[in-house]
Design a protein around this motif. Structure first.
Motif, PDB file in Angstrom:
ATOM      1  N   VAL A   1       0.853  -1.187   0.000  1.00 54.53           N
ATOM      2  CA  VAL A   1       0.000   0.000   0.000  1.00 54.53           C
ATOM      3  C   VAL A   1       0.885   1.233   0.000  1.00 54.53           C
ATOM      4  O   VAL A   1       1.769   1.359   0.852  1.00 54.53           O
ATOM      5  CB  VAL A   1      -0.929   0.018   1.236  1.00 54.53           C
ATOM      6  CG1 VAL A   1      -1.745   1.305   1.270  1.00 54.53           C
ATOM      7  CG2 VAL A   1      -1.845  -1.191   1.225  1.00 54.53           C
ATOM      8  N   GLU A   2       0.654   2.097  -0.958  1.00 52.83           N
ATOM      9  CA  GLU A   2       1.362   3.371  -1.006  1.00 52.83           C
ATOM     10  C   GLU A   2       0.365   4.476  -0.675  1.00 52.83           C
ATOM     11  O   GLU A   2      -0.701   4.551  -1.276  1.00 52.83           O
ATOM     12  CB  GLU A   2       1.986   3.596  -2.375  1.00 52.83           C
ATOM     13  CG  GLU A   2       3.101   2.624  -2.647  1.00 52.83           C
ATOM     14  CD  GLU A   2       3.809   2.864  -3.965  1.00 52.83           C
ATOM     15  OE1 GLU A   2       4.881   2.303  -4.126  1.00 52.83           O
ATOM     16  OE2 GLU A   2       3.283   3.605  -4.814  1.00 52.83           O
TER      17      GLU A   2
ATOM     18  N   PHE B   1       0.928   8.704   8.515  1.00 56.79           N
ATOM     19  CA  PHE B   1       1.054   7.734   9.605  1.00 56.79           C
ATOM     20  C   PHE B   1      -0.302   7.387  10.218  1.00 56.79           C
ATOM     21  O   PHE B   1      -0.496   6.267  10.699  1.00 56.79           O
ATOM     22  CB  PHE B   1       2.037   8.236  10.666  1.00 56.79           C
ATOM     23  CG  PHE B   1       3.467   8.143  10.217  1.00 56.79           C
ATOM     24  CD1 PHE B   1       4.043   6.916   9.924  1.00 56.79           C
ATOM     25  CD2 PHE B   1       4.233   9.276  10.075  1.00 56.79           C
ATOM     26  CE1 PHE B   1       5.358   6.816   9.492  1.00 56.79           C
ATOM     27  CE2 PHE B   1       5.554   9.198   9.650  1.00 56.79           C
ATOM     28  CZ  PHE B   1       6.123   7.961   9.356  1.00 56.79           C
ATOM     29  N   ALA B   2      -1.263   8.306  10.180  1.00 57.50           N
ATOM     30  CA  ALA B   2      -2.610   8.009  10.669  1.00 57.50           C
ATOM     31  C   ALA B   2      -3.276   6.953   9.785  1.00 57.50           C
ATOM     32  O   ALA B   2      -3.945   6.042  10.287  1.00 57.50           O
ATOM     33  CB  ALA B   2      -3.452   9.284  10.720  1.00 57.50           C
ATOM     34  N   VAL B   3      -3.078   7.042   8.482  1.00 54.86           N
ATOM     35  CA  VAL B   3      -3.624   6.036   7.567  1.00 54.86           C
ATOM     36  C   VAL B   3      -2.973   4.683   7.843  1.00 54.86           C
ATOM     37  O   VAL B   3      -3.647   3.652   7.916  1.00 54.86           O
ATOM     38  CB  VAL B   3      -3.420   6.469   6.099  1.00 54.86           C
ATOM     39  CG1 VAL B   3      -3.779   5.336   5.148  1.00 54.86           C
ATOM     40  CG2 VAL B   3      -4.237   7.701   5.792  1.00 54.86           C
ATOM     41  N   GLN B   4      -1.659   4.673   8.031  1.00 58.42           N
ATOM     42  CA  GLN B   4      -0.955   3.428   8.333  1.00 58.42           C
ATOM     43  C   GLN B   4      -1.481   2.808   9.625  1.00 58.42           C
ATOM     44  O   GLN B   4      -1.672   1.592   9.711  1.00 58.42           O
ATOM     45  CB  GLN B   4       0.550   3.705   8.454  1.00 58.42           C
ATOM     46  CG  GLN B   4       1.354   2.476   8.775  1.00 58.42           C
ATOM     47  CD  GLN B   4       2.836   2.743   8.746  1.00 58.42           C
ATOM     48  OE1 GLN B   4       3.470   2.425   7.765  1.00 58.42           O
ATOM     49  NE2 GLN B   4       3.385   3.323   9.806  1.00 58.42           N
TER      50      GLN B   4
ATOM     51  N   ARG C   1       5.063   3.863   2.150  1.00 51.35           N
ATOM     52  CA  ARG C   1       4.763   2.525   1.630  1.00 51.35           C
ATOM     53  C   ARG C   1       4.810   1.538   2.796  1.00 51.35           C
ATOM     54  O   ARG C   1       5.778   1.487   3.533  1.00 51.35           O
ATOM     55  CB  ARG C   1       5.781   2.123   0.575  1.00 51.35           C
ATOM     56  CG  ARG C   1       5.509   0.742   0.002  1.00 51.35           C
ATOM     57  CD  ARG C   1       6.541   0.331  -1.000  1.00 51.35           C
ATOM     58  NE  ARG C   1       6.396   1.082  -2.232  1.00 51.35           N
ATOM     59  CZ  ARG C   1       7.256   1.009  -3.243  1.00 51.35           C
ATOM     60  NH1 ARG C   1       8.328   0.245  -3.162  1.00 51.35           N
ATOM     61  NH2 ARG C   1       7.060   1.719  -4.332  1.00 51.35           N
ATOM     62  N   CYS C   2       3.758   0.746   2.935  1.00 53.53           N
ATOM     63  CA  CYS C   2       3.752  -0.307   3.944  1.00 53.53           C
ATOM     64  C   CYS C   2       3.293  -1.608   3.289  1.00 53.53           C
ATOM     65  O   CYS C   2       2.726  -1.612   2.217  1.00 53.53           O
ATOM     66  CB  CYS C   2       2.884   0.064   5.144  1.00 53.53           C
ATOM     67  SG  CYS C   2       1.188   0.509   4.759  1.00 53.53           S
ATOM     68  N   PHE C   3       3.573  -2.703   3.977  1.00 55.14           N
ATOM     69  CA  PHE C   3       3.325  -4.034   3.434  1.00 55.14           C
ATOM     70  C   PHE C   3       2.312  -4.740   4.321  1.00 55.14           C
ATOM     71  O   PHE C   3       2.487  -4.805   5.539  1.00 55.14           O
ATOM     72  CB  PHE C   3       4.639  -4.815   3.366  1.00 55.14           C
ATOM     73  CG  PHE C   3       5.682  -4.076   2.567  1.00 55.14           C
ATOM     74  CD1 PHE C   3       5.725  -4.201   1.193  1.00 55.14           C
ATOM     75  CD2 PHE C   3       6.582  -3.229   3.189  1.00 55.14           C
ATOM     76  CE1 PHE C   3       6.670  -3.508   0.449  1.00 55.14           C
ATOM     77  CE2 PHE C   3       7.530  -2.535   2.455  1.00 55.14           C
ATOM     78  CZ  PHE C   3       7.568  -2.675   1.082  1.00 55.14           C
ATOM     79  N   LEU C   4       1.255  -5.262   3.711  1.00 57.29           N
ATOM     80  CA  LEU C   4       0.171  -5.899   4.446  1.00 57.29           C
ATOM     81  C   LEU C   4       0.136  -7.400   4.194  1.00 57.29           C
ATOM     82  O   LEU C   4       0.463  -7.855   3.100  1.00 57.29           O
ATOM     83  CB  LEU C   4      -1.179  -5.330   4.015  1.00 57.29           C
ATOM     84  CG  LEU C   4      -1.591  -3.973   4.552  1.00 57.29           C
ATOM     85  CD1 LEU C   4      -0.687  -2.883   4.076  1.00 57.29           C
ATOM     86  CD2 LEU C   4      -3.009  -3.692   4.179  1.00 57.29           C
ATOM     87  N   ASP C   5      -0.276  -8.128   5.225  1.00 61.42           N
ATOM     88  CA  ASP C   5      -0.526  -9.557   5.108  1.00 61.42           C
ATOM     89  C   ASP C   5      -1.947  -9.792   5.620  1.00 61.42           C
ATOM     90  O   ASP C   5      -2.194  -9.798   6.833  1.00 61.42           O
ATOM     91  CB  ASP C   5       0.491 -10.361   5.917  1.00 61.42           C
ATOM     92  CG  ASP C   5       0.352 -11.853   5.703  1.00 61.42           C
ATOM     93  OD1 ASP C   5      -0.715 -12.300   5.231  1.00 61.42           O
ATOM     94  OD2 ASP C   5       1.305 -12.569   6.021  1.00 61.42           O
ATOM     95  N   LEU C   6      -2.875  -9.922   4.698  1.00 63.34           N
ATOM     96  CA  LEU C   6      -4.283 -10.083   5.062  1.00 63.34           C
ATOM     97  C   LEU C   6      -4.598 -11.461   5.619  1.00 63.34           C
ATOM     98  O   LEU C   6      -5.690 -11.701   6.127  1.00 63.34           O
ATOM     99  CB  LEU C   6      -5.170  -9.813   3.830  1.00 63.34           C
ATOM    100  CG  LEU C   6      -5.007  -8.430   3.215  1.00 63.34           C
ATOM    101  CD1 LEU C   6      -5.804  -8.331   1.916  1.00 63.34           C
ATOM    102  CD2 LEU C   6      -5.417  -7.345   4.186  1.00 63.34           C
ATOM    103  N   ARG C   7      -3.621 -12.366   5.558  1.00 62.34           N
ATOM    104  CA  ARG C   7      -3.818 -13.715   6.047  1.00 62.34           C
ATOM    105  C   ARG C   7      -3.646 -13.802   7.564  1.00 62.34           C
ATOM    106  O   ARG C   7      -4.022 -14.774   8.181  1.00 62.34           O
ATOM    107  CB  ARG C   7      -2.826 -14.672   5.379  1.00 62.34           C
ATOM    108  CG  ARG C   7      -2.883 -14.638   3.855  1.00 62.34           C
ATOM    109  CD  ARG C   7      -1.705 -15.322   3.221  1.00 62.34           C
ATOM    110  NE  ARG C   7      -0.481 -14.685   3.680  1.00 62.34           N
ATOM    111  CZ  ARG C   7       0.752 -15.112   3.387  1.00 62.34           C
ATOM    112  NH1 ARG C   7       0.911 -16.171   2.636  1.00 62.34           N
ATOM    113  NH2 ARG C   7       1.816 -14.475   3.840  1.00 62.34           N
ATOM    114  N   GLN C   8      -3.049 -12.777   8.163  1.00 59.31           N
ATOM    115  CA  GLN C   8      -2.759 -12.787   9.601  1.00 59.31           C
ATOM    116  C   GLN C   8      -3.554 -11.703  10.324  1.00 59.31           C
ATOM    117  O   GLN C   8      -3.894 -10.674   9.749  1.00 59.31           O
ATOM    118  CB  GLN C   8      -1.273 -12.525   9.840  1.00 59.31           C
ATOM    119  CG  GLN C   8      -0.365 -13.581   9.246  1.00 59.31           C
ATOM    120  CD  GLN C   8       1.081 -13.263   9.526  1.00 59.31           C
ATOM    121  OE1 GLN C   8       1.419 -12.711  10.562  1.00 59.31           O
ATOM    122  NE2 GLN C   8       1.953 -13.613   8.601  1.00 59.31           N
ATOM    123  N   GLU C   9      -3.803 -11.959  11.589  1.00 60.77           N
ATOM    124  CA  GLU C   9      -4.466 -10.975  12.441  1.00 60.77           C
ATOM    125  C   GLU C   9      -3.458  -9.879  12.795  1.00 60.77           C
ATOM    126  O   GLU C   9      -2.255 -10.127  12.865  1.00 60.77           O
ATOM    127  CB  GLU C   9      -4.953 -11.638  13.720  1.00 60.77           C
ATOM    128  CG  GLU C   9      -6.058 -12.640  13.514  1.00 60.77           C
ATOM    129  CD  GLU C   9      -7.356 -12.003  13.061  1.00 60.77           C
ATOM    130  OE1 GLU C   9      -7.713 -10.925  13.580  1.00 60.77           O
ATOM    131  OE2 GLU C   9      -8.013 -12.576  12.180  1.00 60.77           O
TER     132      GLU C   9
END
Length: 69
Positions: free
Chosen positions: A17-18, A28-31, A58-66
């Motif tokens: 996500v950028e 940072f609030a969005v993050q 830019r941050c990296f998401l893993d939707l498979r984990q809580e």
């Protein structure tokens, strides 16, 4: 920003996500909102692109984990 690495999106459920925002505080609030919903590898700083308005994050998401608490 550097190109997105294939490893960051190699499997279903992984995303990059950028965020473009007027200032660091907003980015940072969005993050933080994203981190409340899924596991995230957060960014520790924003970047500014010469000639472009605002900041980028830019941050990296893993939707498979809580999300971690």
């Amino acid at each position: 920003m550097k190109p997105i690495n294939e490893a960051h999106i190699a499997e279903p459920g992984l995303a990059v996500v950028e965020v473009a925002a007027a200032d660091d505080q907003t980015a940072f609030a969005v993050q933080k909102l994203l981190a409340a919903r899924c596991a995230i590898a957060p960014a520790d700083r924003t970047t500014r692109e010469p000639g472009e308005p605002g900041v980028r994050l830019r941050c990296f998401l893993d939707l498979r984990q809580e999300p971690s608490s």
